[in-house]
Design an enzyme around this catalytic site. Structure first.
Site, PDB file in Angstrom:
ATOM      1  N   ASP A 143      36.878  40.316  40.044  1.00  0.00           N
ATOM      2  CA  ASP A 143      37.456  39.154  39.367  1.00  0.00           C
ATOM      3  C   ASP A 143      36.372  38.151  38.972  1.00  0.00           C
ATOM      4  O   ASP A 143      35.360  38.037  39.654  1.00  0.00           O
ATOM      5  CB  ASP A 143      38.480  38.494  40.316  1.00  0.00           C
ATOM      6  CG  ASP A 143      39.449  37.596  39.567  1.00  0.00           C
ATOM      7  OD1 ASP A 143      39.417  37.563  38.316  1.00  0.00           O
ATOM      8  OD2 ASP A 143      40.242  36.899  40.240  1.00  0.00           O
ATOM      9  N   GLY A 144      36.627  37.454  37.877  1.00  0.00           N
ATOM     10  CA  GLY A 144      35.727  36.370  37.482  1.00  0.00           C
ATOM     11  C   GLY A 144      34.927  36.639  36.218  1.00  0.00           C
ATOM     12  O   GLY A 144      34.045  35.854  35.872  1.00  0.00           O
ATOM     13  N   ASN A 145      35.251  37.715  35.525  1.00  0.00           N
ATOM     14  CA  ASN A 145      34.520  38.026  34.291  1.00  0.00           C
ATOM     15  C   ASN A 145      34.679  36.928  33.243  1.00  0.00           C
ATOM     16  O   ASN A 145      33.723  36.534  32.585  1.00  0.00           O
ATOM     17  CB  ASN A 145      35.034  39.334  33.668  1.00  0.00           C
ATOM     18  CG  ASN A 145      34.763  40.539  34.538  1.00  0.00           C
ATOM     19  OD1 ASN A 145      34.056  40.433  35.531  1.00  0.00           O
ATOM     20  ND2 ASN A 145      35.326  41.682  34.170  1.00  0.00           N
ATOM     21  N   TRP A 194      32.773  33.778  34.145  1.00  0.00           N
ATOM     22  CA  TRP A 194      31.330  34.028  33.984  1.00  0.00           C
ATOM     23  C   TRP A 194      30.935  33.798  32.519  1.00  0.00           C
ATOM     24  O   TRP A 194      29.925  33.180  32.228  1.00  0.00           O
ATOM     25  CB  TRP A 194      31.022  35.456  34.413  1.00  0.00           C
ATOM     26  CG  TRP A 194      29.579  35.851  34.393  1.00  0.00           C
ATOM     27  CD1 TRP A 194      28.695  35.772  35.431  1.00  0.00           C
ATOM     28  CD2 TRP A 194      28.858  36.407  33.279  1.00  0.00           C
ATOM     29  NE1 TRP A 194      27.466  36.235  35.038  1.00  0.00           N
ATOM     30  CE2 TRP A 194      27.534  36.627  33.721  1.00  0.00           C
ATOM     31  CE3 TRP A 194      29.184  36.725  31.957  1.00  0.00           C
ATOM     32  CZ2 TRP A 194      26.542  37.164  32.896  1.00  0.00           C
ATOM     33  CZ3 TRP A 194      28.194  37.261  31.132  1.00  0.00           C
ATOM     34  CH2 TRP A 194      26.902  37.481  31.602  1.00  0.00           C
ATOM     35  N   ARG A 199      35.162  35.916  26.374  1.00  0.00           N
ATOM     36  CA  ARG A 199      35.520  36.591  27.629  1.00  0.00           C
ATOM     37  C   ARG A 199      35.052  38.046  27.641  1.00  0.00           C
ATOM     38  O   ARG A 199      34.683  38.579  28.683  1.00  0.00           O
ATOM     39  CB  ARG A 199      37.051  36.540  27.832  1.00  0.00           C
ATOM     40  CG  ARG A 199      37.600  35.134  28.081  1.00  0.00           C
ATOM     41  CD  ARG A 199      39.126  35.166  28.178  1.00  0.00           C
ATOM     42  NE  ARG A 199      39.579  36.097  29.214  1.00  0.00           N
ATOM     43  CZ  ARG A 199      39.659  35.794  30.501  1.00  0.00           C
ATOM     44  NH1 ARG A 199      39.329  34.594  30.918  1.00  0.00           N
ATOM     45  NH2 ARG A 199      40.065  36.689  31.368  1.00  0.00           N
ATOM     46  N   HIS A 249      33.382  40.808  30.544  1.00  0.00           N
ATOM     47  CA  HIS A 249      33.844  42.159  30.912  1.00  0.00           C
ATOM     48  C   HIS A 249      32.704  43.160  30.760  1.00  0.00           C
ATOM     49  O   HIS A 249      32.506  44.040  31.594  1.00  0.00           O
ATOM     50  CB  HIS A 249      35.025  42.578  30.034  1.00  0.00           C
ATOM     51  CG  HIS A 249      36.236  41.708  30.226  1.00  0.00           C
ATOM     52  ND1 HIS A 249      36.688  41.336  31.469  1.00  0.00           N
ATOM     53  CD2 HIS A 249      37.085  41.133  29.333  1.00  0.00           C
ATOM     54  CE1 HIS A 249      37.767  40.565  31.335  1.00  0.00           C
ATOM     55  NE2 HIS A 249      38.022  40.429  30.049  1.00  0.00           N
ATOM     56  N   TRP A 259      48.610  43.639  31.038  1.00  0.00           N
ATOM     57  CA  TRP A 259      49.014  43.907  29.638  1.00  0.00           C
ATOM     58  C   TRP A 259      49.509  42.633  28.982  1.00  0.00           C
ATOM     59  O   TRP A 259      49.604  42.557  27.761  1.00  0.00           O
ATOM     60  CB  TRP A 259      50.119  44.965  29.576  1.00  0.00           C
ATOM     61  CG  TRP A 259      49.737  46.283  30.184  1.00  0.00           C
ATOM     62  CD1 TRP A 259      50.191  46.774  31.381  1.00  0.00           C
ATOM     63  CD2 TRP A 259      48.850  47.275  29.664  1.00  0.00           C
ATOM     64  NE1 TRP A 259      49.635  47.999  31.635  1.00  0.00           N
ATOM     65  CE2 TRP A 259      48.811  48.342  30.602  1.00  0.00           C
ATOM     66  CE3 TRP A 259      48.086  47.374  28.495  1.00  0.00           C
ATOM     67  CZ2 TRP A 259      48.032  49.476  30.404  1.00  0.00           C
ATOM     68  CZ3 TRP A 259      47.314  48.519  28.307  1.00  0.00           C
ATOM     69  CH2 TRP A 259      47.298  49.543  29.252  1.00  0.00           C
ATOM     70  N   LEU A 277      31.101  60.971  46.439  1.00  0.00           N
ATOM     71  CA  LEU A 277      31.808  59.688  46.389  1.00  0.00           C
ATOM     72  C   LEU A 277      33.107  59.876  45.607  1.00  0.00           C
ATOM     73  O   LEU A 277      33.093  60.360  44.477  1.00  0.00           O
ATOM     74  CB  LEU A 277      30.956  58.617  45.695  1.00  0.00           C
ATOM     75  CG  LEU A 277      31.669  57.290  45.414  1.00  0.00           C
ATOM     76  CD1 LEU A 277      32.026  56.564  46.715  1.00  0.00           C
ATOM     77  CD2 LEU A 277      30.822  56.389  44.527  1.00  0.00           C
ATOM     78  N   ARG A 326      43.798  35.962  46.779  1.00  0.00           N
ATOM     79  CA  ARG A 326      45.088  36.621  46.539  1.00  0.00           C
ATOM     80  C   ARG A 326      44.894  38.121  46.576  1.00  0.00           C
ATOM     81  O   ARG A 326      43.798  38.622  46.366  1.00  0.00           O
ATOM     82  CB  ARG A 326      45.604  36.275  45.128  1.00  0.00           C
ATOM     83  CG  ARG A 326      46.185  34.942  44.922  1.00  0.00           C
ATOM     84  CD  ARG A 326      46.813  34.877  43.516  1.00  0.00           C
ATOM     85  NE  ARG A 326      45.813  35.028  42.457  1.00  0.00           N
ATOM     86  CZ  ARG A 326      45.026  34.049  42.026  1.00  0.00           C
ATOM     87  NH1 ARG A 326      45.111  32.844  42.563  1.00  0.00           N
ATOM     88  NH2 ARG A 326      44.151  34.262  41.059  1.00  0.00           N
TER      89      ARG A 326
HETATM   90  C1  IPE Z   1      38.546  40.419  35.946  1.00  0.00           C
HETATM   91  O1  IPE Z   1      38.048  39.255  35.387  1.00  0.00           O
HETATM   92  C2  IPE Z   1      38.624  41.558  34.936  1.00  0.00           C
HETATM   93  C3  IPE Z   1      39.959  42.125  34.672  1.00  0.00           C
HETATM   94  C4  IPE Z   1      41.098  41.727  35.175  1.00  0.00           C
HETATM   95  C5  IPE Z   1      40.005  43.248  33.744  1.00  0.00           C
HETATM   96  P1  IPE Z   1      39.022  38.217  34.709  1.00  0.00           P
HETATM   97  O2  IPE Z   1      39.201  38.579  33.278  1.00  0.00           O
HETATM   98  O3  IPE Z   1      40.285  38.096  35.501  1.00  0.00           O
HETATM   99  O4  IPE Z   1      38.169  36.865  34.809  1.00  0.00           O
HETATM  100  P2  IPE Z   1      38.714  35.391  35.104  1.00  0.00           P
HETATM  101  O5  IPE Z   1      39.565  35.447  36.346  1.00  0.00           O
HETATM  102  O6  IPE Z   1      39.480  34.950  33.906  1.00  0.00           O
HETATM  103  O7  IPE Z   1      37.454  34.594  35.318  1.00  0.00           O
HETATM  104 MG    MG Z   2      40.972  36.865  37.000  1.00  0.00          MG
END
Ligand code: IPE
Ligand code: MG
Length: 253
Positions: A33-35, A38, A46, A50, A82, A144, A207
């Site tokens: 999470d957090g892409n 970032w 965004r 990713h 989605w 793996l 979460r």
């Molecule tokens: C996670 O990063 C990537 C996916 C769910 C595919 P997010 O896209 O949720 O990044 P934030 O939470 O908006 O920073």
């Molecule tokens: Mg997220």
């Protein structure tokens, strides 16, 4: 750095890491999470986040192989994702397919077995095909087990299992009295995969987001504030070290 000093350095590194090779989790699950954040921090779209996140996954897979972790399960796209803007979903699917096609050779050569977990019916056929081909091509590997959760939701998974169990009982394929926790687990998308020992979620969110709810009953949880695209090998190692300090009692004293 000359040849010998580079060997020494790599020995030191493996010694440092080797010191804790005794208590390696069998199965690590990750909510990446957090892409988006970032990318936003860098005034980038965004999608750039990713894309950057793919490198973190590459490093984590490499670390799993080095450490002898046998199962890695990552949350790639939830059944709820989605609902994101259509262009973001389209970008993600394209990124998954391209990355998988590009990396398949390497995964294959490194003994990685790929498995898709999630509701296959809801995945666009051209995307599903790439995953299923990869599953087939890597099916003989065992170093793996890399499980990708795509169109995955834990409640949906449990509902599907319940329906299948009911129909199997109705068709006399399954006896009501034989149903127990182990058999129930076999009906989940993760059938045959041991429960995770460690679940990592990045980006400071606390979460579970409908991820592996049945499977993580006794899993150690680790939350990192690091955003996924920054979650490189050193942070993964930190998580494993933290795991090794935990005392797992499984309800006993
Ligand atoms: C996670 O990063 C990537 C996916 C769910 C595919 P997010 O896209 O949720 O990044 P934030 O939470 O908006 O920073
Ligand atoms: Mg997220």
């Amino acid at each position: 750095m000359n040849f010998f000093s580079s060997i020494l350095a790599s020995n030191r590194k493996s010694l440092r890491e080797g010191a804790f090779l005794k208590k390696i989790p069998l199965h690590v699950a990750i909510i990446m999470d957090g892409n988006g954040r970032w990318a936003e921090k860098r005034n980038l779209p965004r999608s750039a986040g990713h894309k950057a996140g793919v490198e973190s996954l590459r490093e984590v897979i490499r670390a799993c192989i080095d450490l002898g972790i046998k199962y890695l399960t990552v949350f790639s796209l939830s059944s709820e994702n989605w609902k994101r803007p259509e262009n973001e979903v389209r970008f993600l699917l394209k990124l998954f397919v391209e990355t998988l096609k590009n990396e398949l050779g390497l995964l294959k050569n490194h003994g990685v077995r790929l498995r898709l977990i999630g509701n296959r019916r809801g995945i666009p056929p051209e995307v599903l095909k790439v995953y299923e081909d990869a599953e087939m091509e890597t099916s003989a590997n065992s170093k793996l087990n890399f499980n990708i959760a795509l169109n995955y939701g834990s409640r949906q998974e449990i509902m599907e299992a319940v329906k299948k169990i009911c129909s199997d009982i109705g068709n006399n394929k399954l006896k009501y009295d034989n149903l127990d926790e182990d058999l129930f687990s076999e009906y989940l998308f993760t059938g045959g995969i041991p429960d995770p020992d460690l679940l990592i979620r990045t980006s400071g969110e606390y979460r579970l987001s409908n991820f592996l709810l049945w499977q993580i009953s006794y899993t150690e949880l680790y939350f990192s504030r690091v955003l996924w695209p920054d979650f490189k090998r050193k942070y993964f190692i930190m998580a494993i070290k933290e795991y090794q300090k935990r005392q797992r009692r499984f309800g006993k004293v």
